[in-house]
Design a protein around this motif. Structure first.
Motif, PDB file in Angstrom:
ATOM      1  N   CYS A 172      52.937  42.976  60.503  1.00 15.10           N
ATOM      2  CA  CYS A 172      51.486  43.154  60.496  1.00 15.10           C
ATOM      3  C   CYS A 172      51.057  44.519  61.036  1.00 15.10           C
ATOM      4  CB  CYS A 172      50.832  42.059  61.317  1.00 15.10           C
ATOM      5  SG  CYS A 172      51.209  42.143  63.085  1.00 15.10           S
ATOM      6  N   ASP A 173      51.912  45.180  61.797  1.00 18.84           N
ATOM      7  CA  ASP A 173      51.629  46.470  62.425  1.00 18.84           C
ATOM      8  C   ASP A 173      50.502  46.379  63.463  1.00 18.84           C
ATOM      9  OD1 ASP A 173      52.689  49.018  62.630  1.00 18.84           O
ATOM     10  OD2 ASP A 173      51.264  49.905  61.235  1.00 18.84           O
ATOM     11  N   HIS A 174      50.255  45.166  63.950  1.00 20.81           N
ATOM     12  CA  HIS A 174      49.224  44.945  64.973  1.00 20.81           C
ATOM     13  C   HIS A 174      49.773  44.148  66.163  1.00 20.81           C
ATOM     14  CE1 HIS A 174      45.990  46.500  62.486  1.00 20.81           C
ATOM     15  NE2 HIS A 174      46.471  45.780  61.485  1.00 20.81           N
ATOM     16  N   GLY A 175      51.076  43.837  66.149  1.00 22.12           N
ATOM     17  CA  GLY A 175      51.689  43.101  67.252  1.00 22.12           C
ATOM     18  C   GLY A 175      51.443  41.615  67.243  1.00 22.12           C
ATOM     19  N   GLN A 176      50.966  41.070  66.137  1.00 21.23           N
ATOM     20  CA  GLN A 176      50.646  39.648  66.099  1.00 21.23           C
ATOM     21  C   GLN A 176      51.742  38.785  65.491  1.00 21.23           C
ATOM     22  OE1 GLN A 176      46.910  39.630  64.023  1.00 21.23           O
ATOM     23  NE2 GLN A 176      45.762  40.168  65.852  1.00 21.23           N
ATOM     24  N   CYS A 177      52.529  39.337  64.573  1.00 22.12           N
ATOM     25  CA  CYS A 177      53.495  38.507  63.846  1.00 22.12           C
ATOM     26  C   CYS A 177      54.850  38.412  64.541  1.00 22.12           C
ATOM     27  CB  CYS A 177      53.677  39.024  62.424  1.00 22.12           C
ATOM     28  SG  CYS A 177      54.558  40.592  62.302  1.00 22.12           S
ATOM     29  N   GLY A 178      55.210  39.401  65.345  1.00 21.96           N
ATOM     30  CA  GLY A 178      56.475  39.374  66.063  1.00 21.96           C
ATOM     31  C   GLY A 178      57.675  39.866  65.277  1.00 21.96           C
ATOM     32  N   ALA A 179      57.478  40.342  64.060  1.00 19.32           N
ATOM     33  CA  ALA A 179      58.599  40.823  63.238  1.00 19.32           C
ATOM     34  C   ALA A 179      59.281  42.036  63.854  1.00 19.32           C
ATOM     35  CB  ALA A 179      58.116  41.159  61.832  1.00 19.32           C
ATOM     36  N   CYS A 180      58.568  42.791  64.654  1.00 18.33           N
ATOM     37  CA  CYS A 180      59.100  44.033  65.223  1.00 18.33           C
ATOM     38  C   CYS A 180      59.628  43.855  66.642  1.00 18.33           C
ATOM     39  CB  CYS A 180      58.013  45.102  65.217  1.00 18.33           C
ATOM     40  SG  CYS A 180      56.636  44.712  66.317  1.00 18.33           S
ATOM     41  N   THR A 181      59.847  42.632  67.071  1.00 16.58           N
ATOM     42  CA  THR A 181      60.255  42.353  68.448  1.00 16.58           C
ATOM     43  C   THR A 181      61.619  42.945  68.776  1.00 16.58           C
ATOM     44  OG1 THR A 181      58.993  40.300  68.443  1.00 16.58           O
ATOM     45  CG2 THR A 181      60.685  40.513  70.131  1.00 16.58           C
ATOM     46  N   VAL A 182      61.696  43.616  69.913  1.00 18.96           N
ATOM     47  CA  VAL A 182      62.960  44.102  70.477  1.00 18.96           C
ATOM     48  C   VAL A 182      63.009  43.668  71.932  1.00 18.96           C
ATOM     49  CG1 VAL A 182      63.132  46.112  68.946  1.00 18.96           C
ATOM     50  CG2 VAL A 182      62.040  46.355  71.154  1.00 18.96           C
ATOM     51  N   ILE A 183      64.203  43.686  72.495  1.00 22.39           N
ATOM     52  CA  ILE A 183      64.391  43.354  73.892  1.00 22.39           C
ATOM     53  C   ILE A 183      64.577  44.659  74.656  1.00 22.39           C
ATOM     54  CG2 ILE A 183      65.790  42.094  75.583  1.00 22.39           C
ATOM     55  CD1 ILE A 183      64.419  40.275  73.518  1.00 22.39           C
ATOM     56  N   ALA A 184      63.789  44.880  75.691  1.00 22.54           N
ATOM     57  CA  ALA A 184      63.919  46.079  76.527  1.00 22.54           C
ATOM     58  C   ALA A 184      63.958  45.640  77.987  1.00 22.54           C
ATOM     59  CB  ALA A 184      62.769  47.041  76.291  1.00 22.54           C
ATOM     60  N   ASP A 185      65.068  45.902  78.627  1.00 20.88           N
ATOM     61  CA  ASP A 185      65.264  45.512  80.023  1.00 20.88           C
ATOM     62  C   ASP A 185      64.985  44.029  80.241  1.00 20.88           C
ATOM     63  OD1 ASP A 185      66.017  48.086  80.686  1.00 20.88           O
ATOM     64  OD2 ASP A 185      63.982  48.682  81.240  1.00 20.88           O
ATOM     65  N   GLY A 186      65.427  43.209  79.285  1.00 20.71           N
ATOM     66  CA  GLY A 186      65.306  41.759  79.403  1.00 20.71           C
ATOM     67  C   GLY A 186      63.960  41.179  79.016  1.00 20.71           C
ATOM     68  N   LYS A 187      63.034  42.006  78.544  1.00 25.25           N
ATOM     69  CA  LYS A 187      61.711  41.523  78.146  1.00 25.25           C
ATOM     70  C   LYS A 187      61.477  41.788  76.668  1.00 25.25           C
ATOM     71  CE  LYS A 187      59.805  42.483  82.663  1.00 25.25           C
ATOM     72  NZ  LYS A 187      58.875  43.282  83.428  1.00 25.25           N
ATOM     73  N   ARG A 188      60.775  40.867  76.009  1.00 25.60           N
ATOM     74  CA  ARG A 188      60.431  41.065  74.600  1.00 25.60           C
ATOM     75  C   ARG A 188      59.226  41.988  74.501  1.00 25.60           C
ATOM     76  NH1 ARG A 188      59.816  35.117  72.343  1.00 25.60           N
ATOM     77  NH2 ARG A 188      58.449  35.129  74.124  1.00 25.60           N
ATOM     78  N   ILE A 189      59.318  42.955  73.594  1.00 26.78           N
ATOM     79  CA  ILE A 189      58.188  43.855  73.338  1.00 26.78           C
ATOM     80  C   ILE A 189      58.027  44.026  71.833  1.00 26.78           C
ATOM     81  CG2 ILE A 189      58.395  45.124  75.515  1.00 26.78           C
ATOM     82  CD1 ILE A 189      59.716  47.386  73.930  1.00 26.78           C
ATOM     83  N   ASN A 190      56.819  44.352  71.439  1.00 29.99           N
ATOM     84  CA  ASN A 190      56.536  44.644  70.035  1.00 29.99           C
ATOM     85  C   ASN A 190      56.721  46.133  69.806  1.00 29.99           C
ATOM     86  OD1 ASN A 190      55.827  41.988  69.393  1.00 29.99           O
ATOM     87  ND2 ASN A 190      53.754  42.296  70.126  1.00 29.99           N
ATOM     88  N   ALA A 191      57.709  46.483  69.006  1.00 33.38           N
ATOM     89  CA  ALA A 191      58.045  47.886  68.778  1.00 33.38           C
ATOM     90  C   ALA A 191      56.940  48.647  68.055  1.00 33.38           C
ATOM     91  CB  ALA A 191      59.350  47.998  67.992  1.00 33.38           C
ATOM     92  N   CYS A 192      56.047  47.942  67.373  1.00 34.39           N
ATOM     93  CA  CYS A 192      54.961  48.624  66.665  1.00 34.39           C
ATOM     94  C   CYS A 192      53.837  49.042  67.615  1.00 34.39           C
ATOM     95  CB  CYS A 192      54.411  47.757  65.541  1.00 34.39           C
ATOM     96  SG  CYS A 192      53.483  46.302  66.087  1.00 34.39           S
ATOM     97  N   LEU A 193      53.828  48.500  68.830  1.00 37.49           N
ATOM     98  CA  LEU A 193      52.745  48.786  69.778  1.00 37.49           C
ATOM     99  C   LEU A 193      53.161  49.700  70.922  1.00 37.49           C
ATOM    100  CD1 LEU A 193      51.108  45.254  70.165  1.00 37.49           C
ATOM    101  CD2 LEU A 193      50.428  47.129  68.654  1.00 37.49           C
ATOM    102  N   VAL A 194      54.436  50.047  70.995  1.00 38.71           N
ATOM    103  CA  VAL A 194      54.951  50.847  72.107  1.00 38.71           C
ATOM    104  C   VAL A 194      55.399  52.204  71.575  1.00 38.71           C
ATOM    105  CG1 VAL A 194      56.785  50.968  73.829  1.00 38.71           C
ATOM    106  CG2 VAL A 194      55.713  48.789  73.328  1.00 38.71           C
ATOM    107  N   PHE A 195      55.019  53.249  72.275  1.00 34.91           N
ATOM    108  CA  PHE A 195      55.510  54.576  71.910  1.00 34.91           C
ATOM    109  C   PHE A 195      56.933  54.718  72.423  1.00 34.91           C
ATOM    110  CE2 PHE A 195      50.868  55.401  72.108  1.00 34.91           C
ATOM    111  CZ  PHE A 195      50.698  55.754  70.784  1.00 34.91           C
ATOM    112  N   ALA A 196      57.762  55.387  71.650  1.00 36.43           N
ATOM    113  CA  ALA A 196      59.174  55.536  72.007  1.00 36.43           C
ATOM    114  C   ALA A 196      59.340  56.177  73.392  1.00 36.43           C
ATOM    115  CB  ALA A 196      59.903  56.348  70.940  1.00 36.43           C
TER     116      ALA A 196
END
Length: 75
Positions: free
Chosen positions: A38-62
């Protein structure tokens, strides 16, 4: 140069601070396991694990993950 440890290897972060983690994974590292949904962080398709927490990769700057240890995951 800023780096992060991705899947156990150090990678250099992009020069452009506007690059999302999702775009960084796709365009700079050719890692396509994380999907653009969705590119809005709602669907969860872009989920990655960072330091043990789930984050939406479409909403976080590298650059925000400098020093973190993200793991590309498909959940």
């Amino acid at each position: 140069m800023a780096t992060l440890n991705l899947n156990g290897r150090d990678v250099s972060l992009p020069d452009d601070p506007r690059t999302t983690l999702l775009d960084f994974l796709h365009q700079h590292l050719s890692l396509f396991g994380t999907k653009k949904g969705c590119d809005h962080g709602q669907c969860g398709a872009c989920t990655v694990i960072a330091d043990g927490k789930r984050i939406n990769a479409c909403l976080v700057f590298a650059f925000q993950l400098e020093g973190a240890e993200p793991t590309q995951e498909v959940i």
